[in-house]
Design a protein around this motif. Structure first.
Motif, PDB file in Angstrom:
ATOM      1  N   GLY A  23      27.201  20.022 -58.268  1.00 49.54           N
ATOM      2  CA  GLY A  23      26.574  18.746 -57.916  1.00 49.54           C
ATOM      3  C   GLY A  23      27.550  17.903 -57.126  1.00 49.54           C
ATOM      4  O   GLY A  23      28.722  18.244 -56.986  1.00 49.54           O
ATOM      5  N   ARG A  24      27.047  16.791 -56.605  1.00 46.99           N
ATOM      6  CA  ARG A  24      27.931  15.975 -55.765  1.00 46.99           C
ATOM      7  C   ARG A  24      27.620  14.502 -55.873  1.00 46.99           C
ATOM      8  O   ARG A  24      26.532  14.088 -56.273  1.00 46.99           O
ATOM      9  CB  ARG A  24      27.877  16.469 -54.313  1.00 46.99           C
ATOM     10  N   PHE A  25      28.625  13.723 -55.456  1.00 49.01           N
ATOM     11  CA  PHE A  25      28.467  12.284 -55.260  1.00 49.01           C
ATOM     12  C   PHE A  25      28.814  12.083 -53.790  1.00 49.01           C
ATOM     13  O   PHE A  25      29.899  12.469 -53.357  1.00 49.01           O
ATOM     14  CB  PHE A  25      29.413  11.521 -56.182  1.00 49.01           C
ATOM     15  N   ALA A  26      27.857  11.516 -53.025  1.00 51.49           N
ATOM     16  CA  ALA A  26      28.010  11.537 -51.564  1.00 51.49           C
ATOM     17  C   ALA A  26      27.823  10.144 -50.965  1.00 51.49           C
ATOM     18  O   ALA A  26      26.846   9.894 -50.249  1.00 51.49           O
ATOM     19  CB  ALA A  26      27.005  12.530 -50.976  1.00 51.49           C
ATOM     20  N   PRO A  27      28.737   9.215 -51.261  1.00 54.79           N
ATOM     21  CA  PRO A  27      28.546   7.852 -50.740  1.00 54.79           C
ATOM     22  C   PRO A  27      28.744   7.750 -49.233  1.00 54.79           C
ATOM     23  O   PRO A  27      29.518   8.511 -48.652  1.00 54.79           O
ATOM     24  CB  PRO A  27      29.631   7.045 -51.472  1.00 54.79           C
ATOM     25  N   SER A  28      28.026   6.817 -48.626  1.00 52.92           N
ATOM     26  CA  SER A  28      28.249   6.482 -47.216  1.00 52.92           C
ATOM     27  C   SER A  28      29.109   5.231 -47.198  1.00 52.92           C
ATOM     28  O   SER A  28      28.801   4.271 -47.913  1.00 52.92           O
ATOM     29  CB  SER A  28      26.924   6.166 -46.521  1.00 52.92           C
ATOM     30  N   PRO A  29      30.139   5.196 -46.378  1.00 54.26           N
ATOM     31  CA  PRO A  29      31.014   4.009 -46.374  1.00 54.26           C
ATOM     32  C   PRO A  29      30.429   2.878 -45.527  1.00 54.26           C
ATOM     33  O   PRO A  29      31.063   2.360 -44.626  1.00 54.26           O
ATOM     34  CB  PRO A  29      32.323   4.549 -45.797  1.00 54.26           C
ATOM     35  N   ILE A  59      32.179  12.290 -48.403  1.00 51.66           N
ATOM     36  CA  ILE A  59      31.987  10.999 -47.735  1.00 51.66           C
ATOM     37  C   ILE A  59      31.047  11.222 -46.546  1.00 51.66           C
ATOM     38  O   ILE A  59      31.335  12.022 -45.648  1.00 51.66           O
ATOM     39  CB  ILE A  59      33.336  10.405 -47.259  1.00 51.66           C
ATOM     40  N   GLU A  60      29.914  10.518 -46.568  1.00 51.95           N
ATOM     41  CA  GLU A  60      28.881  10.733 -45.551  1.00 51.95           C
ATOM     42  C   GLU A  60      29.006   9.664 -44.474  1.00 51.95           C
ATOM     43  O   GLU A  60      28.390   8.592 -44.557  1.00 51.95           O
ATOM     44  CB  GLU A  60      27.509  10.737 -46.221  1.00 51.95           C
ATOM     45  N   ASP A  61      29.814   9.968 -43.493  1.00 52.10           N
ATOM     46  CA  ASP A  61      30.198   8.957 -42.507  1.00 52.10           C
ATOM     47  C   ASP A  61      29.884   9.379 -41.069  1.00 52.10           C
ATOM     48  O   ASP A  61      30.679   9.119 -40.170  1.00 52.10           O
ATOM     49  CB  ASP A  61      31.689   8.623 -42.665  1.00 52.10           C
ATOM     50  N   ASN A 185      22.134  12.713 -37.546  1.00 58.26           N
ATOM     51  CA  ASN A 185      21.390  12.018 -38.590  1.00 58.26           C
ATOM     52  C   ASN A 185      21.789  12.518 -39.982  1.00 58.26           C
ATOM     53  O   ASN A 185      22.073  13.699 -40.166  1.00 58.26           O
ATOM     54  CB  ASN A 185      19.899  12.267 -38.337  1.00 58.26           C
ATOM     55  N   TYR A 186      21.730  11.590 -40.922  1.00 59.79           N
ATOM     56  CA  TYR A 186      21.999  11.918 -42.340  1.00 59.79           C
ATOM     57  C   TYR A 186      21.208  13.150 -42.804  1.00 59.79           C
ATOM     58  O   TYR A 186      21.740  14.012 -43.495  1.00 59.79           O
ATOM     59  CB  TYR A 186      21.654  10.665 -43.175  1.00 59.79           C
ATOM     60  N   GLN A 187      19.928  13.249 -42.412  1.00 58.53           N
ATOM     61  CA  GLN A 187      19.084  14.353 -42.911  1.00 58.53           C
ATOM     62  C   GLN A 187      19.688  15.713 -42.567  1.00 58.53           C
ATOM     63  O   GLN A 187      19.638  16.645 -43.369  1.00 58.53           O
ATOM     64  CB  GLN A 187      17.666  14.286 -42.313  1.00 58.53           C
ATOM     65  N   ALA A 189      23.018  16.353 -41.681  1.00 53.73           N
ATOM     66  CA  ALA A 189      24.346  16.538 -42.273  1.00 53.73           C
ATOM     67  C   ALA A 189      24.246  16.840 -43.772  1.00 53.73           C
ATOM     68  O   ALA A 189      24.942  17.720 -44.287  1.00 53.73           O
ATOM     69  CB  ALA A 189      25.184  15.289 -42.018  1.00 53.73           C
ATOM     70  N   VAL A 190      23.341  16.151 -44.458  1.00 52.95           N
ATOM     71  CA  VAL A 190      23.251  16.333 -45.913  1.00 52.95           C
ATOM     72  C   VAL A 190      22.766  17.744 -46.247  1.00 52.95           C
ATOM     73  O   VAL A 190      23.283  18.403 -47.161  1.00 52.95           O
ATOM     74  CB  VAL A 190      22.367  15.229 -46.545  1.00 52.95           C
ATOM     75  N   VAL A 191      21.795  18.239 -45.486  1.00 54.19           N
ATOM     76  CA  VAL A 191      21.242  19.570 -45.772  1.00 54.19           C
ATOM     77  C   VAL A 191      22.288  20.652 -45.473  1.00 54.19           C
ATOM     78  O   VAL A 191      22.488  21.577 -46.261  1.00 54.19           O
ATOM     79  CB  VAL A 191      19.941  19.794 -44.956  1.00 54.19           C
ATOM     80  N   VAL A 203      21.772  14.755 -57.608  1.00 53.52           N
ATOM     81  CA  VAL A 203      21.483  13.615 -58.484  1.00 53.52           C
ATOM     82  C   VAL A 203      21.820  12.375 -57.666  1.00 53.52           C
ATOM     83  O   VAL A 203      22.964  12.200 -57.232  1.00 53.52           O
ATOM     84  CB  VAL A 203      22.354  13.666 -59.763  1.00 53.52           C
ATOM     85  N   ARG A 204      20.826  11.516 -57.402  1.00 59.33           N
ATOM     86  CA  ARG A 204      21.064  10.357 -56.540  1.00 59.33           C
ATOM     87  C   ARG A 204      19.998   9.302 -56.814  1.00 59.33           C
ATOM     88  O   ARG A 204      19.077   9.524 -57.619  1.00 59.33           O
ATOM     89  CB  ARG A 204      21.037  10.792 -55.067  1.00 59.33           C
ATOM     90  N   GLY A 205      20.098   8.173 -56.139  1.00 56.94           N
ATOM     91  CA  GLY A 205      19.185   7.062 -56.390  1.00 56.94           C
ATOM     92  C   GLY A 205      17.763   7.346 -55.910  1.00 56.94           C
ATOM     93  O   GLY A 205      17.548   8.101 -54.951  1.00 56.94           O
ATOM     94  N   ASP A 207      15.940   5.601 -54.232  1.00 60.08           N
ATOM     95  CA  ASP A 207      15.672   5.150 -52.858  1.00 60.08           C
ATOM     96  C   ASP A 207      15.643   6.334 -51.895  1.00 60.08           C
ATOM     97  O   ASP A 207      15.118   6.211 -50.784  1.00 60.08           O
ATOM     98  CB  ASP A 207      16.719   4.113 -52.395  1.00 60.08           C
ATOM     99  N   LEU A 208      16.170   7.487 -52.333  1.00 60.03           N
ATOM    100  CA  LEU A 208      16.188   8.652 -51.437  1.00 60.03           C
ATOM    101  C   LEU A 208      15.082   9.662 -51.769  1.00 60.03           C
ATOM    102  O   LEU A 208      14.996  10.716 -51.142  1.00 60.03           O
ATOM    103  CB  LEU A 208      17.570   9.320 -51.483  1.00 60.03           C
ATOM    104  N   LEU A 209      14.244   9.284 -52.734  1.00 64.89           N
ATOM    105  CA  LEU A 209      13.142  10.177 -53.143  1.00 64.89           C
ATOM    106  C   LEU A 209      12.305  10.607 -51.931  1.00 64.89           C
ATOM    107  O   LEU A 209      12.012  11.784 -51.740  1.00 64.89           O
ATOM    108  CB  LEU A 209      12.282   9.416 -54.159  1.00 64.89           C
TER     109      LEU A 209
HETATM  110  N1  GLU Z   1      25.052   9.070 -48.422  1.00 61.19           N
HETATM  111  C1  GLU Z   1      23.871   8.625 -49.095  1.00 61.19           C
HETATM  112  C2  GLU Z   1      24.040   7.201 -49.572  1.00 61.19           C
HETATM  113  O1  GLU Z   1      25.147   6.718 -49.701  1.00 61.19           O
HETATM  114  C3  GLU Z   1      23.542   9.496 -50.295  1.00 61.19           C
HETATM  115  C4  GLU Z   1      23.108  10.828 -49.875  1.00 61.19           C
HETATM  116  C5  GLU Z   1      22.614  11.765 -50.937  1.00 61.19           C
HETATM  117  O2  GLU Z   1      23.019  11.645 -52.104  1.00 61.19           O
HETATM  118  O3  GLU Z   1      21.851  12.642 -50.591  1.00 61.19           O
HETATM  119  O4  GLU Z   1      23.040   6.559 -49.806  1.00 61.19           O
END
Ligand code: GLU
Length: 305
Positions: A23-29, A59-61, A185-187, A189-191, A203-205, A207-209
């Motif tokens: 799993g991961r934690f992937a914050p955007s700065p 880090i999703e930058d 785009n995030y879509q 890079a994340v995939v 596992v994430r918020g 808001d990304l559903l």
């Molecule tokens: N980088 C995204 C954010 O900070 C999260 C991406 C993800 O967990 O898929 O909102």
């Protein structure tokens, strides 16, 4: 489906690699870490460790114009203060643009994407892209790149939110993977990174559903394995808005790491842990972790700042 043979193999650094859970934690700065992001960090960590899995920070930058000054340093400082440790070296997406370009190349060769010259102005307030440029066969140079979607229903069973479906053609239309200004785009890079890093669980918020079906579709087009998803209820402020930089959510104060950690653990409906060093608190939270106890729905009831 594409063959993945032309892609770099998954990045896994030495050590023991979990077979069954990563799993991961992937914050955007795009702003300093706030209490909402702490909840995501805690839940993704506890869920991974409760499954004897790996937990990885990324880090999703890629959206360079949206990077907020010093927020990356703040994220790293918070991870340190909360004694979170990524099981593999932290990766930065802006250093991996070549990888995303090579995946775009695969998609081009398989005729799954096309160049689009539509500007925001041309699209107006219509959020569903009508496929205007699909058959124009424009040169890719200096244009946005969109992926073709189909009219099929894409569904997944979220571990907290239950069944979630979208018909991308109906709800969204062909979507952008690379912007006209060259930003990946995030879509995309994340995939690509979830695949390359061997992720099994997201596992994430919540808001990304609504982004998930896009990511599932892209993963399917690329022949990547399916992932398990868990979308957490969001921490809200007293105005009923999700905590975010735009809503002036307070930056995490690392001086109060144990107290904030306890607050995040209890916001997730978990039994309290003893105030201690964050590492000990996290170990106790992992031992007690029970997703049945996470509040139902997409928003937490309590108010946060
Ligand atoms: N980088 C995204 C954010 O900070 C999260 C991406 C993800 O967990 O898929 O909102």
């Amino acid at each position: 489906m594409l063959s993945n043979s032309s892609l770099a193999p998954p990045l896994k650094k030495g050590g023991k690699v979990a077979e069954h859970y990563a799993g991961r934690f992937a914050p955007s700065p795009t702003g300093p870490l706030h209490f909402g992001s702490l909840i995501t960090a805690v839940a993704s960590y506890c869920d991974a460790k409760a499954h004897q899995g790996q937990w990885i920070v990324r880090i999703e930058d890629t959206d360079i114009p949206r990077i907020y000054p010093n927020s990356e340093e703040h994220i790293l400082k918070c991870l340190d203060a909360f004694e979170f440790e990524s099981d593999v070296e932290i990766i930065y997406q802006r250093q991996r643009l070549d990888l995303y370009e090579s995946v775009l190349e695969q998609l081009k060769q398989n005729n799954l994407v096309y160049a689009c010259e539509c500007t925001r102005k041309m699209l107006g307030s219509n959020h569903i892209y009508a496929g205007t440029c699909r058959e124009k066969h424009l040169d890719f140079q200096n244009q946005a790149i969109r992926i073709k979607v189909s009219a099929q229903n894409i569904c997944f069973n979220d571990r907290l939110q239950g069944q979630h479906c979208s018909n991308l053609q109906h709800d969204l239309g062909d979507f952008v993977l690379k912007r006209r200004d060259g930003i990946i785009n995030y879509q995309l890079a994340v995939v690509v990174d979830d695949y390359l890093q061997g992720m099994t669980h997201v596992v994430r918020g919540a808001d990304l559903l609504d982004n998930t079906e896009r990511q599932i579709w892209l993963g399917q087009c690329l022949g990547y394995p399916k992932l398990e998803y868990m979308h957490l209820p969001l921490a809200m402020n007293d105005q009923g808005q999700k905590l975010s930089k735009q809503n002036l959510a307070h930056a995490i104060d690392t001086q109060h790491a144990p107290e904030l950690l306890l607050q995040a653990i209890t916001a997730l409906g978990q039994p309290p842990v003893d105030l201690d060093q964050p590492h000990q608190m996290l170990a106790q939270a992992v031992a007690q972790w029970d997703i049945q106890k996470i509040p139902k729905g997409t928003e937490l009831n309590a108010i946060f700042v």
